[in-house]
Design an enzyme around this catalytic site. Structure first.
Site: not given
Length: 378
Positions: A2, A95-96
């Protein structure tokens, strides 16, 4: 993995003058916070908070409008690094992502923990971005671990220590357990994983339905979901939770437009379209309202999504206040038949469709914030 305050980190990387300053990503004074760097978070700034409230808490913050093209480019570079470790990468957002590193030790000559440490170091060295790692034996625990020590966190939950780790933790640790779910669980005397363990599976299921069965398994650290890199997309949606409940029609209209644009952008990026538009609203008392309508033909148009969702909103007949709003698109298919005829009863539809195509072309060349509608500033 993350990323840490991803949008804000990209902005600080691209503009070194922002490095030691509080940065908020979002719209104007009537807008909301998309994300904030950790310096701003120390002052209490949070995602989905009204911008005026964020600036009251952190008046020295620098407000930056989102640059989605830059974030997508950074996300693709990180994804390429992940793909070098394993073919089993399941993105959750820009983003993860989950990664299944089973069997990769022989390939890379190093255990998963070492490979993940190299990944985040490489992200920082080559891209100037940081991330937090959660390593465990299933998705639920990996997600929990990734949030334990942000930013630049690296946490491991081993199989043998799972029960001891979870025992006294609050149930709010479970992904998807929000304030309403917490209140329902507390009403049943459930505040920690230890409380959950005292319940029989049948009793939890009887009280909470399918969620009760899921809770029974998670209380024991069990999660059989696989990391799936090729799971078919069944729907696209985007939603936002307000920091303060609102009934302001202009603010709500602005959110419907922004959400429609985000859903449309994802549909266009995936070359898909959908026939069903859904509007989701959550009242201040957490009661959920949902409205949906089927279209004559599939769409990936932000204009069509917005106008359809706005009509659904007008049909609700409830002025709020609301704490959450969302827009979704489902019954997805390839985009070959998308938006062919338009709305024959709306003489301006064709012109708006051409304007949207021109807007997409400008953004593709000059960036996501090169051109915006005034409606997006509400």
């Amino acid at each position: 993995m993350d990323c840490d305050a991803f949008y804000a980190s990209v902005e600080k990387r691209d503009n070194p003058e922002l490095r030691d300053r509080p940065v908020i990503i979002g719209g104007g004074k009537r807008g909301v916070v998309s994300t904030a760097c950790y310096i701003a978070r120390i002052k209490g700034v949070r995602s989905a908070m009204p911008m005026f409230k964020a600036l009251q808490l952190c008046p020295e913050a620098v407000v930056v409008r989102p640059r989605m093209a830059a974030y997508v480019e950074a996300s693709r570079a990180i994804r390429a690094m992940m793909d070098e470790l394993t073919p089993d990468v399941e993105p959750l957002s820009l983003d993860e992502a989950f990664m299944d590193l089973t069997g990769t030790e022989a390939l890379h000559g190093a255990p998963p923990a070492a490979m993940l440490a190299r990944l985040v170091k490489r992200m920082e060295d080559e891209l100037g971005l940081t991330g937090s790692i959660g390593l465990s034996h299933n998705k639920f625990l990996a997600k929990v671990a990734s949030d334990l020590d942000k930013p630049r966190g690296f946490s491991v939950i081993g199989k043998a220590e799972t029960a001891a780790f979870l025992h006294d933790k609050p149930v709010s640790l479970i992904w998807g357990v929000g304030q309403a779910s917490q209140a329902a669980l507390e009403k049943a005397g459930i505040r920690t994983f230890a409380d959950l363990l005292r319940w029989e599976k049948e009793d939890l299921t009887r009280r909470f339905g399918a969620s009760g069965t899921r809770l029974w398994h998670l209380a024991r650290g069990e999660d059989r979901r696989r990391v799936s890199a090729r799971a078919p997309v069944k729907s696209l949606s985007n939603e936002t939770t307000f920091f303060e409940d609102t009934a302001d029609p202009d603010v709500l209209d602005g959110h419907i437009w922004r959400l429609a644009e985000k859903v449309a952008a994802r549909a266009k990026a995936k070359d898909i379209a959908g026939r069903v538009v859904t509007l989701k609203l959550k009242r201040a008392n957490f009661a959920l309202l949902s409205r949906r309508v089927s279209l004559r033909e599939p769409t990936q148009s932000a204009d069509t999504l917005y106008r359809t969702a706005r009509r659904l909103f007008d049909q609700v007949g409830d002025k709020g206040p609301y704490r959450l709003i969302g827009v979704g698109l489902s019954q997805l298919e390839d985009d070959a038949q998308a938006d062919l005829s338009g709305d024959l009863l709306d003489p301006g539809a064709a012109a708006r469709r051409r304007a949207e195509a021109a807007t997409d072309a400008i953004r593709a060349r000059f960036g996501a914030d090169a051109i915006i509608k005034g409606r997006a500033l509400r």
